[in-house]
Design a protein around this motif. Structure first.
Motif, short mmCIF file in Angstrom:
data_model
loop_
_atom_site.label_atom_id
_atom_site.label_comp_id
_atom_site.label_asym_id
_atom_site.label_seq_id
_atom_site.Cartn_x
_atom_site.Cartn_y
_atom_site.Cartn_z
N GLY A 1 0.77 -1.23 0.00
CA GLY A 1 0.00 0.00 0.00
C GLY A 1 0.81 1.29 0.00
N ALA A 2 2.12 1.18 0.11
CA ALA A 2 2.98 2.36 0.10
C ALA A 2 3.78 2.40 -1.20
CB ALA A 2 3.93 2.33 1.30
N GLU A 3 4.43 3.52 -1.45
CA GLU A 3 5.26 3.66 -2.63
C GLU A 3 6.72 3.76 -2.22
OE1 GLU A 3 3.94 7.05 -4.85
OE2 GLU A 3 1.90 6.27 -5.03
N LYS A 4 7.54 2.82 -2.68
CA LYS A 4 8.98 2.87 -2.43
C LYS A 4 9.62 3.53 -3.65
CE LYS A 4 13.06 0.14 -1.71
NZ LYS A 4 13.74 -0.65 -2.70
N PRO A 5 10.01 4.83 -3.52
CA PRO A 5 10.54 5.56 -4.67
C PRO A 5 11.84 4.95 -5.19
CG PRO A 5 10.19 7.02 -2.79
CD PRO A 5 9.99 5.63 -2.31
N GLU A 6 11.96 4.89 -6.48
CA GLU A 6 13.18 4.41 -7.13
C GLU A 6 13.95 5.59 -7.72
OE1 GLU A 6 15.90 1.78 -7.54
OE2 GLU A 6 13.95 0.99 -6.98
N GLU A 7 13.28 6.38 -8.55
CA GLU A 7 13.90 7.59 -9.09
C GLU A 7 12.84 8.49 -9.71
OE1 GLU A 7 16.60 7.40 -12.52
OE2 GLU A 7 15.71 5.47 -13.02
N ALA A 8 13.21 9.74 -9.93
CA ALA A 8 12.34 10.70 -10.59
C ALA A 8 13.11 11.28 -11.76
CB ALA A 8 11.91 11.80 -9.63
N LEU A 9 12.45 11.38 -12.89
CA LEU A 9 13.06 11.95 -14.09
C LEU A 9 12.24 13.14 -14.54
CD1 LEU A 9 13.58 8.57 -15.95
CD2 LEU A 9 15.35 9.91 -14.84
N TYR A 10 12.92 14.17 -15.04
CA TYR A 10 12.25 15.36 -15.53
C TYR A 10 12.61 15.56 -16.99
CZ TYR A 10 11.47 16.35 -10.65
OH TYR A 10 11.07 16.26 -9.35
N PHE A 11 11.62 15.88 -17.78
CA PHE A 11 11.82 16.19 -19.18
C PHE A 11 11.19 17.55 -19.44
CE2 PHE A 11 11.74 11.56 -18.88
CZ PHE A 11 12.95 11.24 -19.49
#
Length: 120
Positions: free
Chosen positions: A94-104
């Motif tokens: 039920g939770a989100e384990k962040p891996e990475e964030a990318l911006y374009f």
């Protein structure tokens, strides 16, 4: 004051990188990625995501052990600048384990957004 706003904009994904105004969300969609726990590979090129993202209606539709990607498109009401953020995460209990964030920020993801029926 401008320097302070620029420093704060670095920590806010919804702030315009050009004028530091708060941007509006114009598109939001959840996708499944074809990677599972232990097999995550970081991809920086937008073409990978355009060809491998599968839209899903909710987190429960992500296969167990599979990665998800939240896509948010933003538009600045002040200067018109557009940006797309991809938040890659692993749904765990039920939770989100962040891996990475990318911006374009140069229109690389426009065709994905315009071809999808995402919601806001």
């Amino acid at each position: 004051m401008g320097l302070f706003r620029k420093a704060r904009a670095v920590f806010h994904d919804d702030w315009c990188s050009r004028c530091q105004a708060v941007m509006d969300v114009t598109f939001k969609q959840l996708y499944a990625l074809p990677m599972t726990v232990g097999h995550y590979v970081s991809h920086k090129e937008p073409e990978y995501y355009k060809t491998h993202l599968s839209p899903v209606a909710r987190k429960a539709d992500i296969p167990t052990g599979g990665y998800a990607c939240g896509v948010h498109a933003y538009r600045c009401p002040e200067c018109g600048h557009r940006a797309v953020k991809l938040s890659i995460f692993l749904p765990v209990r039920g939770a989100e384990k962040p891996e990475e964030a990318l911006y374009f920020e140069n229109g690389e993801m426009d065709d994905l957004i315009h071809s999808s029926g995402g919601s806001i």
